[in-house]
Design a protein around this motif. Structure first.
Motif, PDB file in Angstrom:
ATOM      1  N   ARG A 121       6.057   5.645  -2.094  1.00 62.59           N
ATOM      2  CA  ARG A 121       7.518   5.625  -2.353  1.00 62.59           C
ATOM      3  C   ARG A 121       7.815   6.272  -3.697  1.00 62.59           C
ATOM      4  O   ARG A 121       8.757   7.052  -3.832  1.00 62.59           O
ATOM      5  N   ASP A 122       6.992   5.955  -4.699  1.00 61.76           N
ATOM      6  CA  ASP A 122       7.188   6.509  -6.017  1.00 61.76           C
ATOM      7  C   ASP A 122       7.022   8.033  -5.999  1.00 61.76           C
ATOM      8  O   ASP A 122       7.819   8.772  -6.559  1.00 61.76           O
ATOM      9  N   ALA A 123       5.979   8.515  -5.319  1.00 57.62           N
ATOM     10  CA  ALA A 123       5.731   9.957  -5.230  1.00 57.62           C
ATOM     11  C   ALA A 123       6.850  10.693  -4.500  1.00 57.62           C
ATOM     12  O   ALA A 123       7.147  11.849  -4.800  1.00 57.62           O
TER      13      ALA A 123
ATOM     14  N   ALA B 253       3.621   1.538  -2.093  1.00 62.74           N
ATOM     15  CA  ALA B 253       4.401   1.562  -3.342  1.00 62.74           C
ATOM     16  C   ALA B 253       4.234   2.895  -4.055  1.00 62.74           C
ATOM     17  O   ALA B 253       5.213   3.511  -4.496  1.00 62.74           O
ATOM     18  N   ASP B 254       3.003   3.392  -4.170  1.00 60.38           N
ATOM     19  CA  ASP B 254       2.762   4.676  -4.844  1.00 60.38           C
ATOM     20  C   ASP B 254       3.328   5.836  -4.032  1.00 60.38           C
ATOM     21  O   ASP B 254       3.761   6.839  -4.595  1.00 60.38           O
TER      22      ASP B 254
ATOM     23  N   ASN C 233      11.773   5.116  -5.235  1.00 61.26           N
ATOM     24  CA  ASN C 233      11.897   3.885  -6.058  1.00 61.26           C
ATOM     25  C   ASN C 233      13.030   3.996  -7.039  1.00 61.26           C
ATOM     26  O   ASN C 233      13.430   4.978  -7.498  1.00 61.26           O
TER      27      ASN C 233
ATOM     28  N   TYR D 101       0.795  -1.222   0.000  1.00 60.22           N
ATOM     29  CA  TYR D 101       0.000   0.000   0.000  1.00 60.22           C
ATOM     30  C   TYR D 101       0.831   1.277   0.000  1.00 60.22           C
ATOM     31  O   TYR D 101       0.278   2.359  -0.175  1.00 60.22           O
TER      32      TYR D 101
END
Length: 172
Positions: free
Chosen positions: A166-168, A163-164, A172, A161
């Motif tokens: 971390r990307d933002a 992952a997005d 990543n 939950y």
């Protein structure tokens, strides 16, 4: 149909060394951090969970007596616990019992160290609480929960939950 029945037994390891003195373990509670949301369009208030964020998570280890293991875990540094168990499951289609492996890995630092009490002919009920920054629960080799507060991982049932998030954040 598989019917989960009970924990047959378990062992606790600290950095690979068996904690033979441990009597029982109270597992962490996962309490989501929340923020109250209210305003136009909402009939009242809602405590909205913060995605992938959890309040203090603790593991408690209860010892029958004060011993080397309880003192080692009280040292003010990070500890890596590996808790391994065997769960009994009844397979109603075959009429046989099946053993499922349970593994809980926690990493944390001591938060409280309750030496217990001294009473003739009784256990001391020594108790140690670790504040966990990492939790990983595996059942029969499949990761069911992995929370890593420092690395923004909140994997529940195979879905990460954060992952997005971390990307933002450019992680990543």
């Amino acid at each position: 149909m598989n019917v989960p029945e009970k924990l047959i037994n378990f062992r606790v390891y600290n950095n690979g060394a068996d904690l033979v003195g441990s009597a029982d373990v109270t597992l962490p509670k996962l309490n989501a951090m929340t923020q109250t949301v209210k305003g136009a369009g909402i009939a009242g208030e809602i405590d909205s969970p913060v995605l992938g964020h959890y309040s203090s998570t603790e593991v408690e280890i209860n010892f029958r007596t004060i011993d080397k293991d309880s003192i080692t875990l009280a040292s003010p540094k990070g500890h890596h616990l590996d808790i391994r168990g065997a769960q009994q499951v009844y397979d109603s289609s075959t009429g046989e019992y099946v053993v499922k492996k349970l593994k809980l890995v926690v990493r944390g630092v001591p938060k409280t160290d309750d030496l217990g009490k001294l009473d003739v002919g009784a256990t001391t009920d020594t108790k140690l609480t670790l504040e966990c920054d990492y939790i990983k629960l595996t059942i029969d080799g499949k990761t069911e929960i992995e929370l890593d507060k420092y690395n923004y991982i909140a994997n529940i049932g195979g879905v990460d939950y954060l992952a997005d998030v971390r990307d933002a954040l450019g992680l990543n």
